[in-house]
Scaffold this active site. Structure first.
Site, mmCIF file in Angstrom:
data_model
loop_
_atom_site.group_PDB
_atom_site.id
_atom_site.type_symbol
_atom_site.label_atom_id
_atom_site.label_comp_id
_atom_site.label_asym_id
_atom_site.label_seq_id
_atom_site.Cartn_x
_atom_site.Cartn_y
_atom_site.Cartn_z
ATOM 1 N N SER A 1 41.070 31.500 17.624
ATOM 2 C CA SER A 1 40.309 31.684 16.386
ATOM 3 C C SER A 1 40.459 33.082 15.812
ATOM 4 O O SER A 1 40.762 34.034 16.528
ATOM 5 C CB SER A 1 38.810 31.423 16.553
ATOM 6 O OG SER A 1 38.559 30.158 17.089
ATOM 7 N N ASP B 1 37.363 35.399 31.645
ATOM 8 C CA ASP B 1 37.657 34.611 32.839
ATOM 9 C C ASP B 1 36.340 34.164 33.459
ATOM 10 O O ASP B 1 35.609 34.968 34.033
ATOM 11 C CB ASP B 1 38.453 35.469 33.830
ATOM 12 C CG ASP B 1 38.955 34.661 35.015
ATOM 13 O OD1 ASP B 1 38.635 33.462 35.103
ATOM 14 O OD2 ASP B 1 39.664 35.235 35.867
ATOM 15 N N ASP C 1 37.206 30.899 38.808
ATOM 16 C CA ASP C 1 37.971 31.458 39.921
ATOM 17 C C ASP C 1 38.373 30.325 40.853
ATOM 18 O O ASP C 1 37.584 29.402 41.111
ATOM 19 C CB ASP C 1 37.150 32.485 40.712
ATOM 20 C CG ASP C 1 36.840 33.731 39.912
ATOM 21 O OD1 ASP C 1 37.717 34.167 39.144
ATOM 22 O OD2 ASP C 1 35.723 34.272 40.045
#
Length: 794
Positions: free
Chosen positions: A248, A320, A323
């Protein structure tokens, strides 16, 4: 002769009857845009005006009536889309689409979204306005399901309509959260590369944050296991029949940089193209509330929206929040795994996936302390190398319904910030501007830290506890900017700067779009809606010319043919523009693929190479790797000689031109970008070739490309054709000097009903870069609209 005439007359009458029946049937399936309608549960009459693009403007005496009406209107245009998207997270696509979707269902059923949904609903405050209005919306959806026409897709596929539930709305949030995540494609692949080739081969891959990149500035008030896991994830996400959320752009310009002295807000979220397109527009007005919003299928509150006081939108944070952990099984008992405190039993759950015209598939989901085991989930067995996925979304309280309610019902900038702080996943950049002159950006998402030795872009050690999360950060440590001194905020999915003394791990896009946005915004202080609308359509890459110069400077042109020399001169003078008529962009894009192939495929092999092409990592790697004369990747390990950078780039250019000659002919003037770069909006049923012309929209010849502001992304492959997969899901520009004349566009149309005239009435405008008004003036709306009078049913 008389008998023949009678037969022919009978056939003619039969054909007329069939035509009449077909006409009646088709018209019975069209959405109702005028006349009268009765709905249960309304307290008063609701006036719904459908404008010239089929967008409902709902005028009600109270919010519950408004949202009940919205639910009905949304369902009559998008029920098939609601049906598909609600099935993804719990793993129920193969129930209606067949065995090909079993791997996708298996994958999503393993993630645990459905279980997280149950926990969230159990904790919801049923006295809250968010809950009451969400249930009012659901009540409206279900009245259409019970009383409205059955969309033709249900009939063709053989699906029975079922009542919509609150869990379906939450499961949609869960799918949205997952589709933002890039870790599931990247971490196992990087681990496989490290295991196969060693650490030297990672130096040129942009695995760590680049300190020289364009940052968003803050201003605060075993190899087979990893390779197969990565391949599996790529496969199931590619087969999804509904849009994925990808990237975006957004920027908000303060009064000091506009010609009007008012804020201008721009946003174009990048989402996979589909038909219908992702957003449903609706304008709601009550005595105490007004919002012009963009809704996801089955979600009551707008994810994007504006009124006369403020506007908000989003881009993807790209942080992030996943994991992967390699667990260690007990040497003799595969039902147990090692933890810092000894061995512990996996939690086991059995799920059943129903498959159309096939036997049910029984799935055993195993979960460690980190999360579900993702290795070989298709095989339903635990192998010796189990990899668990730790995902923030399923591990923390889900408050996203309250968040989107809060953003759409705010009274101040503080209210929006507070609502944004409730979002723990997906990671979002929420952009804000208002009529008072405020501009802001907040990164939403639960951030956390590991110990210094941990690189979360690799599969981590699950047994020791040394790689576990150390600390969850407070929202005050998230990247953000409020009324910064440089007088604008922006986001292009690039790396944000730090306010917590650390760079936030993520899967950020390269700096290309960010650099171009800053390059355009910084020097100009007289922005208006016209110049912003030109900027949102910008197709110039600030990075590509740098890559071209780095490449052509080392090429051995003496070995080129005459046509290769001519193409070389075209590329040399190209300025990075991706207009439809551009020839340099066609040569550049073909050269880049051949550079990828000749540089990386020999070491990686076919599987890992194809996986690398599907990540953001390769886009971030180009500038760094191609400028390194001594990169270990330059040598082609399949030959007896040692290749140099010049050798690989020269050969890649020759290969590119040779391929273009075979594909487009030797006349370089015909190598226009529009001849290889096209956009077709695909419907889920277009997999049946005979249905494709009736449900798909397009194709259109388009400009733009990967990582320019008008981002039109495609899958890298060796075809020389660039079928656009991802791009602006809407373009919105809100000018607070004249809110009622703010502009927008959808990729195809407002309706998902193929018999509605609003199924594709914006598609040609969109492909040409045109806009239409987002109407908010009641008199103007009434003048150009059809009235559907909605009254309480006794």
């Amino acid at each position: 002769m008389r008998i023949l005439k009678k037969i022919l007359l009978g056939i003619l009458i039969l054909l007329i009857l069939v035509a009449i029946s077909g006409y009646i049937y088709v018209n019975s399936l069209k959405p109702q845009y005028s006349g009268s309608l009765e709905l249960q549960g309304l307290k008063a009459e609701v006036s719904t005006y459908f404008d010239d693009y089929g967008i409902p403007h709902i005028y009600a005496q109270n919010e519950e009536d408004a949202f009940t009406t919205l639910g009905y209107m949304h369902a009559q245009d998008r029920l098939w889309q609601m049906e598909l998207i609600k099935r993804i997270a719990p793993g129920r696509l193969s129930e209606i689409l067949g065995k090909e979707l079993v791997p996708t269902d298996t994958f999503f059923a393993t993630l645990g979204i459905e279980e997280a949904t149950k926990k969230a609903i159990a904790k919801i405050d049923k006295n809250s306005n968010a809950y009451k209005l969400a249930m009012a919306y659901i009540h409206g959806v279900n009245q259409f399901i019970e009383e409205g026409a059955t969309p033709i897709e249900f009939t063709l596929v053989g699906v029975e309509k079922q009542p919509y539930q609150l869990k379906d709305m939450y499961n949609t949030f869960g799918y949205m959260a997952f589709s933002f995540a890039m870790a599931q494609k990247t971490d196992p692949m990087l681990t496989a590369i490290q295991e196969k080739l060693g650490a030297d081969y990672l130096k040129d891959l942009d695995v760590l944050s680049n300190p020289n990149s364009t940052f968003i500035k803050n201003s605060k008030p075993n190899i087979e296991v990893f390779q197969e896991l990565s391949s599996q994830i790529a496969q199931v996400t590619q087969n999804l029949p509904i849009s994925q959320f990808v990237g975006s752009n957004s920027w908000v310009v303060s009064p000091k940089k506009t010609s009007t002295g008012n804020v201008i807000f721009a946003n174009d979220p990048h989402i996979a193209y589909s038909q219908p397109s992702v957003w449903y527009e609706a304008h709601i007005v009550t005595p105490n509330y007004e919002m012009y919003g963009y809704h996801l299928a089955g979600v009551a509150f707008p994810i994007l929206g504006h009124n006369r006081n403020y506007a908000y939108g989003l881009t993807m944070f790209e942080n992030d929040d996943i994991d992967f952990y390699l667990e260690t099984n007990h040497p003799t008992d595969k039902n147990q795994y090692k933890t810092p405190n000894g061995y512990k039993s996996y939690r086991k759950q059995t799920k059943t996936i129903k498959v159309k015209d096939e036997e049910d598939v029984v799935l055993d989901v195993l979960t460690s302390r980190h999360g579900p085991i993702m290795t070989h989930v298709q095989d339903e067995i635990l192998h010796d190398n189990p990899v668990a996925m730790s995902w923030i979304y399923t591990q923390h309280d889900i408050k996203i319904l309250d968040a989107v309610y809060g953003m759409s019902h705010a009274k101040s900038m503080d209210d929006v910030r507070e609502a944004v702080s409730l979002i723990h996943a997906p990671g979002l950049n929420v952009m804000y501007g208002d009529a008072k002159g405020n501009v802001a950006w907040w990164a939403a998402g639960q951030l956390y830290t590991h110990k210094d030795h941990v690189n979360p872009k690799f599969v981590l050690d699950g047994a020791s506890g040394e790689d576990d999360i150390v600390e969850y950060l407070d929202f005050s440590n998230n990247p953000m900017a409020e009324n910064p001194e440089w007088n604008y905020v922006y986001s292009a999915n690039n790396q944000p700067d730090s306010i917590a003394g650390m760079l936030y791990p993520g899967y950020y896009l390269p700096e290309d779009r960010a650099k171009r946005i800053v390059e355009l915004l910084e020097p100009k202080n007289d922005w208006n809606i016209e110049s912003i609308s030109q900027m949102i359509l910008d197709v110039t890459s600030p990075i590509a010319p740098t890559i071209v110069k780095e490449s052509i400077d080392v090429m051995n042109i003496s070995s080129f043919s005459d046509n290769q020399k001519e193409a070389f001169e075209v590329l040399k003078s190209w300025e990075g523009d991706y207009t439809k008529a551009s020839i340099g962009s066609t040569i550049y894009q073909r050269f880049i693929y051949k550079y990828f192939e000749n540089t990386f495929r020999d070491e990686l092999g076919d599987v890992l190479f194809e996986q690398l092409l599907k990540t953001h990592l390769l886009k971030r790697t180009i500038v760094k790797q191609i400028s390194n004369d001594d990169s270990v990747w330059w040598e082609d390990i399949t030959t007896d000689t040692k290749e140099s950078k010049a050798d690989i780039l020269t050969q890649s250019f020759k290969d590119a031109v040779n391929n273009l000659e075979k594909q487009l002919g030797v006349d370089i003037s015909k190598w226009k970008w529009e001849n290889v770069h096209t956009l077709e909006h695909g419907h889920a049923l277009a997999a049946v070739e005979t249905l494709r012309p009736y449900f798909n929209v397009g194709p259109f010849k388009v400009g733009g490309t990967e990582e320019v502001i008008d981002n039109k992304a495609f899958d890298y492959n060796d075809s020389g054709l660039y079928d656009v997969k991802v791009g602006p899901s809407t373009r919105r520009i809100i000018d607070f000097s004249d809110v009622e004349n703010s502009i927008s566009i959808l990729p195809t149309g407002q309706s998902g009903n193929p018999f509605s005239k609003h199924y594709d009435d914006q598609a040609d405008m969109y492909s040409k870069g045109e806009f239409r008004k987002m109407k908010m003036n009641k008199e103007e709306i009434i003048e150009a609209s059809r009235l559907l009078k909605v009254t309480p049913k006794n």
